[in-house]
Structure formats: structure tokens, C-alpha cells
Design an enzyme around this catalytic site. Structure first.
Site, PDB file in Angstrom:
ATOM      1  N   SER A   1      34.690  63.412  34.979  1.00  0.00           N
ATOM      2  CA  SER A   1      34.312  63.347  36.396  1.00  0.00           C
ATOM      3  C   SER A   1      35.300  64.069  37.293  1.00  0.00           C
ATOM      4  CB  SER A   1      34.257  61.867  36.794  1.00  0.00           C
ATOM      5  OG  SER A   1      34.298  61.711  38.182  1.00  0.00           O
TER       6      SER A   1
ATOM      7  N   TYR B   1      39.799  54.570  36.494  1.00  0.00           N
ATOM      8  CA  TYR B   1      38.656  55.308  35.968  1.00  0.00           C
ATOM      9  C   TYR B   1      39.060  56.750  35.643  1.00  0.00           C
ATOM     10  CZ  TYR B   1      34.016  57.545  36.036  1.00  0.00           C
ATOM     11  OH  TYR B   1      32.888  58.264  35.732  1.00  0.00           O
TER      12      TYR B   1
ATOM     13  N   LYS C   1      39.260  58.498  31.959  1.00  0.00           N
ATOM     14  CA  LYS C   1      38.461  59.688  31.647  1.00  0.00           C
ATOM     15  C   LYS C   1      39.345  60.822  31.118  1.00  0.00           C
ATOM     16  CE  LYS C   1      34.111  58.634  32.449  1.00  0.00           C
ATOM     17  NZ  LYS C   1      33.156  58.637  31.315  1.00  0.00           N
TER      18      LYS C   1
END
Lengths: 338, 338
Positions: B133, B157, B161
Site C-alpha cells: 500500500s 499497518y 506491509k
């Protein structure tokens, strides 16, 4: 202040322990010096304090074990810890040979250590200095690697180190552990015999001639390297531990400064220090495998963040050689050596 | 070709499954089309193929479970797999709220999946497309984020990732799994009701007015975003799966292209499509918390690698809106819509 050193048996670990025993105190959270009361030396095999070091009144404890073993980690953390220097690692070549071992030691153990520190110190007050490496960089690099250049590791060791950096970053951001990562340049001049690292020649070509022995250089003289002396590394590790957390801003990873040198530069510094006879001890034997690995390492860095944070490079490669002579060959210390 | 889609219940998962059923074949290792024989849909709760889709002659299997559960992973991998689209993840806000959950789902499950793929496919022939992302970027960013800009995530997050990206990179480099990671821009226009993501407004301000409903915009009109339509994301995921491994060179992570837009640009595109009445449905209510989060996201990217690899952005934001109307509001497809 209770300090843990993991990988205490390594040559940097031993030098760091000696430096901490010499200092007796480190800056605490408010910047004022705090006396070191306890040093816990951790390694796989019984770690011992450096020979001849006066350890009193610091309580030095040797703890043997594996960080992946919760019982050993529990013993290490027992009663709480204020500062950890996390040096323990499987080296590059070994992590490449044994993927599972590298993941377990270089990544899982770092994660377990961070989690244990979070548990013993609920307010995130424990400080951690994690050692990463110039080996995180690889692939298609710009001419000069900067603070915002993406690491694209070309080794499992590099991948595992960046994953550790990211955990340190997140544990620090969330207030779990006051972590900070320093990426180390290639360390020259290492004491002791050559090892299996591709970079071992960079120490050999200085160390062996100084000891009156022959050395082999497997790369051309124009090969570039980014280096730092063990003495400078230890000083920068202690500096990393002493910096107030706010100084790191939103990024807990710092590439340390170093010297950009060619092999030719290093040999000329050796000649100035030890003469033509020493240089004549170096034999060039091209090794395409080592040449290829070393050519993949970046040699030119712009370390603006580290410079602004007060980390320092060696003054010159002459100073690096002088430090080796003083620290490893029993010569008296010069004030000017860095 | 046997294909697994994890996170098959998500809105991208459902669209991807429909697109794969429409295509019936994907390029194999030698570039020639290989018929899709089996589609395994994996999610926590029983995944179902998209309503109305003709699944024959593809054998569609629904497998419910948790990737952290070795038994569920075993069922998913049973007999081998040729290609995995790994979409399953805990979203940003949830990973921030529950650190352990985010680590388990976003990182540990990705690691378990890679290891399982390595085991079922000893020669590293299994292909994996991992979704990362734009949220990996944060902190002190340059004006334009480039392919070699270092990710310094400001969320758990983002950290999880990047750690997944690094594992994919290493498993691919070592020949364990033919993995490739795509970093997704902010996805606009998402179907369905608003969720708790800080970016949810970017879809709301288009979707709600098109449906004759009111929308709230919590950020100023000059706020920049880097966006891609769900339709474009699905096409790029399939493109990522179809690329020969050698095209990635020494870096298996690619930032996908997108459109750099301000909220004002988006609103003007809505006006052109649906008129002043639609735009009048948008009410501005400053939300300092959301404004701060969104302001931390980079909006300007140079995606040279993705462009060279043949990934594509939407033609325009008008095309993004048109795609939403066709795909989610039952309008007939235009040939020109991207």
C-alpha cells in the site's frame, strides 16, 4: 543503570563492554549522567568481561543462552532493564547458507527481545540500540546513497536486518520500547584471523602487513568501500544510546557516517604508516566471486541525518590504522587518534 | 492453472474473482495462455463466488479459515497451487488499534503463506502477488515519491506491509517462490457504505452524491491524493501475475501508477458527470484528526518502474467515476471507460 549487551562475545561486543566499564555512566532520560550499576553480558557461550578490566563497582553478570529461548530471555530481563545493545546476529554468509537460522536469530530473536522489553517496561522507557548494516542496500543504487534511499537487500541478512529496523521503528513509534537502529559501515581494521566474510580482505590487507605477514587482495585497487574503525563504531553505539528520543523525529533508523575509500587509498595510508615493505606484503589475486559481491556494495553515502545527530566518522584512514595499532598491537595511545 | 485468492470476500477480492472467471486463462511461465482450471476462494467466513457469475468449467472451491492456522493453510495448499493473490489483511485503523492482530494477520500469515508455497512447490515455481500500500510511506517525504524512496511507515499497518514486501523479495531472490508485490494507491470509488478508514471520504464524496445522498468532506479542497479505481487495481493485479519474473530485475516491489488529484479536482469531475445538484450534496466539515492523517500521505509519485513494466493508471478521474457508475450502479459499459 542496568545495561544488556547481546552478542557480548563478538569483537564489537567485547570492545563495547570495555568502553562501558571505562565510562561508568551514561546520560539518562533527562540527559544527566546515570551510573552504570549492572552489565549483563549475553551470548550463546558463557560471555566473560574483557581480560584485565576492573569491573567493580559495576555488577557484571554473564548469561549464556539463545534469545529464541523464552527461559533464557526471561533470565536476561529479570527485574527489568534500562538499556540494551542488541549486537547478536548471524553473519551475512551464514544467513545466506542457512535461511531458517538467519530468520530465527536475526529476525525472530530481535522481535522476541523487543516484546520482552515491552513487557518488562510498560511505559516504553527501556532503550534499545539495534545494529543494522550497510548490507541492507543493494540492487540498482544511485551514485550516492542518501538517508531516504530505499533499501532493496540482495541478501537474506539484509532483509532480516531491515525487518528488524522496521519493528524497532514501530515499537518506538507506539511507545513500547525507546528503540533506535544504527546501520554500520564495513568495519576495518577487524582484529583476529580472516573470516569468511567477503569483506575480510579489507582488514587483512592492513592487519597482516602490520604484523609482518602476507595478505591477499582479491579485488582491484579502484574498488570503493565505506568503512569505519571498531573504535568509532563503539563510540557511535554509545552515542546512539545517549541521544534523547525526540532527536530521531519520525525515523528511528540512521545510517552511520564513514570514510569512502578505494583499496588504493587504504594501501597508500598503510605505506605512509608502515613503509614500502609492508605494502609489498600485499599480493593481488583476482577472485571474481568476491569482486562481484564487493562491487554490489555502495561506497558513497550522504549521511546528513547522522551528521546532524552528532555521529562521527573517523578523521582519516591514517587514524583508523593508528587506532588498530594502539588497540590491538599494544602501542601507546595518541591523543589525536580517532 | 490453480489459483488461490485470499481475502476473497473483500471488495477487491470479489472483483478479482469475477475478472478471473471472465478471462478463463492467464499467461503461464512461457507467456502462452494457460486455462484456469481451479479457483480457491479463501476468507475467514465462507467465501462465495460473485452472484450471477458463470463458474463452469472452472472448479471453484470455497475454503474458510485463518491463514495462521496450519490446518487451514494445509487445506488451501492441498495438491499444490500455481498462483496466489494474497489480498487478506487487517486494515490500517484496525492494525493500529490491535498491534498483535495486525502482526499476526498482516505479517505472520504472509510469512506462513510464503513458507507453505515454498514447501508445495520445491522449485519455486508458484507465483504470488502480494498487495502492499501507499501507506508504507510517511514521515519526512520528498515532494515527489520515487521508486527508490525509502518507506518510513508511520503506522503498524505500513510496517507490517513493508516486512511482507521484504519477505516476498527474499523468497523470490532465493528461488523459493516467484513473488511480486504491488503497492496500491488509495482506492476510489469504493462501493458500499463508508468504513472507518481515514480515506473513506474520498469515495463518499463521489458515491453518495451519485446515489442522491449527502456526503461529508472532512478535509480542505486543496488536499492531494494518489488514487486508482477498483477496476484499474484488478487489471494491475492480473498484470502483476502475468509478468515474467525476469522483468522485475533485482526488486520485486512495484508502486502502482495512479492519478494525483486534489479534492477540488475530484469534485469538478463529479460536477461534469452529475451536475451542480450532485456537488451541492457535499458538505465540508473540518475534522482535524482526519486532516492530519490524510496530509501525511504522499500524493505525488513518479512510478517509472511500474510504467516500464506496463502497469497503467486510470485515464482520468472522469473515467474513474464512469467505471463506478457502470460497475456498481448497473449502467451499461462504455468502451472508453478505463
Amino acid at each position: 543503570m542496568r545495561i544488556v549487551v547481546t552478542g557480548a562475545n563478538g569483537f564489537i561486543g567485547r570492545k563495547l563492554v570495555r568502553a562501558l566499564l571505562d565510562r561508568r555512566a551514561l546520560p539518562g532520560a533527562d540527559g544527566a549522567p546515570v551510573t552504570i550499576t549492572e552489565l549483563r553480558l549475553f551470548d550463546m557461550v558463557d560471555p566473560v568481561p574483557p581480560a584485565g578490566a576492573d569491573t567493580s563497582p559495576v555488577h557484571v553478570r554473564a548469561i549464556a543462552g539463545d534469545l529464541s529461548d523464552p527461559a533464557a530471555l526471561g533470565r536476561l530481563m529479570d527485574g527489568g532493564v534500562d538499556l540494551v545493545f542488541h549486537l547478536a546476529a548471524v553473519v551475512s554468509a551464514q544467513a545466506e547458507e542457512d535461511f531458517a537460522l538467519g530468520m530465527r536469530v536475526n529476525f525472530d530473536a530481535t522481535r522476541a527481545l523487543l516484546e520482552a522489553l515491552r513487557q518488562v517496561s510498560p511505559h516504553g522507557a527501556s532503550r534499545l540500540v539495534f545494529t543494522s548494516s550497510v548490507a541492507v542496500f543493494g540492487g540498482d543504487l544511485p551514485d550516492v546513497v542518501k538517508d531516504d534511499t530505499a533499501p532493496v537487500p540482495q541478501s537474506s541478512y539484509g532483509v532480516q536486518k531491515v525487518m528488524g529496523e522496521l519493528l524497532v521503528q514501530d515499537y518506538a513509534r507506539r511507545g513500547f520500547v525507546d528503540g533506535r537502529t544504527v546501520r554500520l559501515p564495513t568495519i576495518v581494521v577487524r582484529p583476529g584471523p580472516p573470516n569468511k566474510a567477503a569483506s575480510t580482505f579489507a582488514s587483512s590487507i592492513i592487519r597482516e602487513p602490520l604484523n609482518g605477514e602476507d595478505a591477499v587482495c582479491p579485488v582491484p585497487v579502484e574498488t570503493g568501500l565505506f568503512v569505519s574503525s571498531p573504535r568509532r563504531i563503539v563510540a557511535n553505539l554509545i552515542h546512539a544510546a545517549a541521544l534523547p528520543p525526540a532527536r530521531f523525529g519520525r525515523n528511528r533508523t540512521v545510517m552511520l557516517p564513514g570514510l569512502t575509500l578505494t583499496v588504493a587509498d587504504m594501501i597508500e595510508a598503510l605505506r605512509a604508516q608502515a613503509g614500502d615493505d609492508a605494502v609489498a606484503r600485499i599480493r593481488f589475486e583476482d577472485d571474481p566471486r568476491i569482486r562481484a559481491i564487493v562491487a554490489g556494495w555502495p561506497a558513497r553515502f550522504e549521511t546528513a541525518r547522522a551528521d546532524a545527530l552528532g555521529f562521527q566518522a573517523d578523521a582519516s584512514f591514517a587514524a583508523v590504522i593508528q587506532a588498530f595499532i594502539e588497540d590491538e598491537m599494544g602501542a601507546p595511545q595518541k591523543d589525536t587518534a580517532s
